[in-house]
Each structure stands twice: as C-alpha cells, then as structure tokens.
Scaffold this active site. Structure first.
Site, PDB file in Angstrom:
ATOM      1  N   GLY A   8      -0.027  36.274   8.961  1.00 50.39           N
ATOM      2  CA  GLY A   8      -0.834  35.321   9.788  1.00 50.39           C
ATOM      3  C   GLY A   8       0.209  34.937  11.191  1.00 50.39           C
ATOM      4  N   GLU A  43      -0.436  43.135   4.981  1.00 50.76           N
ATOM      5  CA  GLU A  43      -1.539  42.866   3.824  1.00 50.76           C
ATOM      6  C   GLU A  43      -1.840  43.677   2.844  1.00 50.76           C
ATOM      7  OE1 GLU A  43      -1.742  39.506   6.893  1.00 50.76           O
ATOM      8  OE2 GLU A  43      -1.550  41.659   6.825  1.00 50.76           O
ATOM      9  N   ALA A  55       1.047  33.671   6.044  1.00 50.50           N
ATOM     10  CA  ALA A  55       0.814  32.611   4.995  1.00 50.50           C
ATOM     11  C   ALA A  55       1.692  32.281   4.108  1.00 50.50           C
ATOM     12  CB  ALA A  55      -0.752  33.063   4.210  1.00 50.50           C
ATOM     13  N   GLU A  74      -1.133  37.296  13.440  1.00 49.76           N
ATOM     14  CA  GLU A  74      -2.483  37.105  13.911  1.00 49.76           C
ATOM     15  C   GLU A  74      -2.481  35.750  14.685  1.00 49.76           C
ATOM     16  OE1 GLU A  74      -5.314  38.344  10.330  1.00 49.76           O
ATOM     17  OE2 GLU A  74      -4.057  37.081   9.847  1.00 49.76           O
TER      18      GLU A  74
END
Length: 301
Positions: A152, A175, A107, A155
C-alpha cells in the site's frame, strides 16, 4: 479553646489539606495519563509560508509500525486530503515521511489478522478510494520517498503525479506472497506507468527493486542521494508553484483524462482546457511579465 479541641481542629485541617493535595495529585495524574496514552497523530498537515506559500506537506508519522496504514491512519489520511481539497490556496502537495528509513510499509498486517473477510473487503475498498482521491486532486502531488515503499505504500506513491526517491529507497508489491493481489490500485497504476510486461513481472514475483532500477523502469522521476529526496521534491514543488496555478490544473486534467482516450478525443480535451485559460487574469499577467522582463505574480484568477 481547650488544647484537646485545638489538636482535634488542627488534625482535621491537616486531613482536609492532605485530601485536597491528594485530589489535585490524582487529577494531575489522570490528566498526564490521558496525554501520555492519547494516540499521536499519524498524519500531519504542514502548510508552508512565505515564498513557498501554496506548497502543502502531508507528513506520515507512525514510527511504531513503519508507517503501516491501519484504520485510524487511513481515517487521518482521508481527513487530511479532504482538507487540502477544500483549501483554495493549496497549489502543490508533497507526501513525505517523518520516520527515518521508511516511506510506508503498506497495510498494517497485524491489524489485518484481526479482521473478518468482510472487514478486510471494506478496508481495502476504503484504501482504494483514498488513493483514487489523491490521484483525482486538481493540483500536482509529489511523493518524496526514502527507505521502503511496499504494498500500500507503493500504491500511495503511484497515486501521486510525481515520485522522487533517495538511493536507499526500496519498492515492491509483495501481495502475491500473501496469496492476494495489490488491491488499492497497484495492478492498474503500475501497469500504466511502467508497462504491462514489467508490471506483471514485479507483481507475479513480488520482487523488490532498488531506487536505481525503479528510475530505469520509469517508476520514479528522480533518484537522488539518500536523504535528499525531500530537498529535491521541494525544489520541484517550488518550480511548479511559480507557474500559473489554473494552467497547472488544466495541464493535469488534459494529461490524465486525455491519456485514457484516443488521440482525436484527447486533442479536443486539450482545446477545451486551453480555452478555459484565455480569459484569465494570470494569462495577461504572464504576457505582461514577459514583455517587462520580470517575474510574474500569479493569483490563480
């Protein structure tokens, strides 16, 4: 016409000409500025042709931020995959990066700092939805990974059916180091892929691992020489593209849905998926091609 009047007329014509040129220059300058300042498309859709028709590439291209996903890029991803979902000719999807040395850094934390908690919640929910959308596509998806795939970015790779990486790839879910957890499916997809214990260790510590360790843990399907992930992904995509497309869809459905249930229910699902293939033209073509010792020509019917 007097000389004075001639000069005055000539001066007016020159002035009008200068104004016309000036206006054209101003319009051209504005047009150039609009072109130069328009944000480049951060996600590009590339449909291959010829013998590779049916293979679709989704190219990540946001070099200024190492493909970090901001709201604009997220919207572009959503539009791209919705387009693919509606494309009946698409048989395999490859997610790749056009930015050297990086797959996706996760992100966009610079943008995140400007968001309110409510906006962050909405953004993460949208990201989770996007990756679930990729996972739910009826056709196979392959992530070709070179360089970093963090947060992300990892992910997104986890939402794909297959992952192929170069030796230079680096994976991690960092994270917890930012006092949050992976919120776009990382806690669930990683544990289902590599197991509960390994998933906990990687998420609790936020530790980054290289491509070889990722392959050993089952996180990636193939680890190849750096720079060759796209080539290997294309090779696998071509192998899939040659098979019966309806059969591939049914195989994906049987595996993905069956693994979430018990064996008896999974076998019932497999039977249902197999039954849907019995009356297809492709099944008859496959048998005919085998008997005639030729390559089958599947149409997806």
């Amino acid at each position: 016409m007097s000389f004075v009047k001639y000069l005055r007329r000539d001066s007016l014509l020159q002035l009008a000409g200068k104004r016309s040129i000036s206006r054209r220059c101003m319009l051209q300058t504005c047009r150039t500025l609009i072109i130069e300042t328009a944000p480049p498309e951060s996600v590009k859709l590339n449909r291959l042709s010829g013998s590779d028709s049916g293979i679709v590439e989704v190219n990540l291209d946001r070099p200024v931020a190492k493909n970090a996903i901001n709201k604009e890029m997220l919207k572009s991803l959503q539009n791209t995959f919705e387009t693919i979902q509606q494309d009946s000719s698409a048989r395999v999807v490859m997610i790749t990066s056009l930015v050297p040395g990086v797959f996706c850094a996760g992100a966009d934390l610079k943008e995140r700092r400007t968001m309110t908690p409510s906006e962050v919640h909405t953004y993460v929910n949208s990201l989770r939805y996007m990756f679930s959308f990729i996972e739910a596509l009826s056709i196979p998806t392959i992530a070709a990974i070179e360089g970093v795939a963090l947060g992300g970015g990892l992910e997104m790779a986890l939402s794909c059916d297959l992952r192929i990486s170069g030796e230079n790839a680096v994976f991690g879910l960092p994270e917890t180091g930012l006092a949050v957890i992976p919120g776009a499916g990382g806690t669930q997809r990683l544990s289902r892929l590599v197991g509960r214990s390994v998933s906990k260790e990687l998420i609790f510590t936020g530790r980054k691992i290289d491509a070889k360790e990722a392959a050993n843990k089952g996180l990636v399907n193939f680890c190849v020489t750096a720079g060759e992930a796209h080539m290997k992904a294309m090779e696998v995509a071509q192998q899939i593209n040659e098979k019966g497309p309806v059969a591939i869809k049914m195989a994906k459905k049987a595996i993905d849905e069956g693994i979430e249930t018990n064996m008896a229910s999974g076998l019932e699902l497999e039977e249902m998926c197999y039954q849907k293939l019995l009356n297809t033209q492709d099944r008859l073509e496959g048998l005919a091609a085998f008997a005639e010792k030729r390559k089958p020509l599947y149409t997806g019917k």
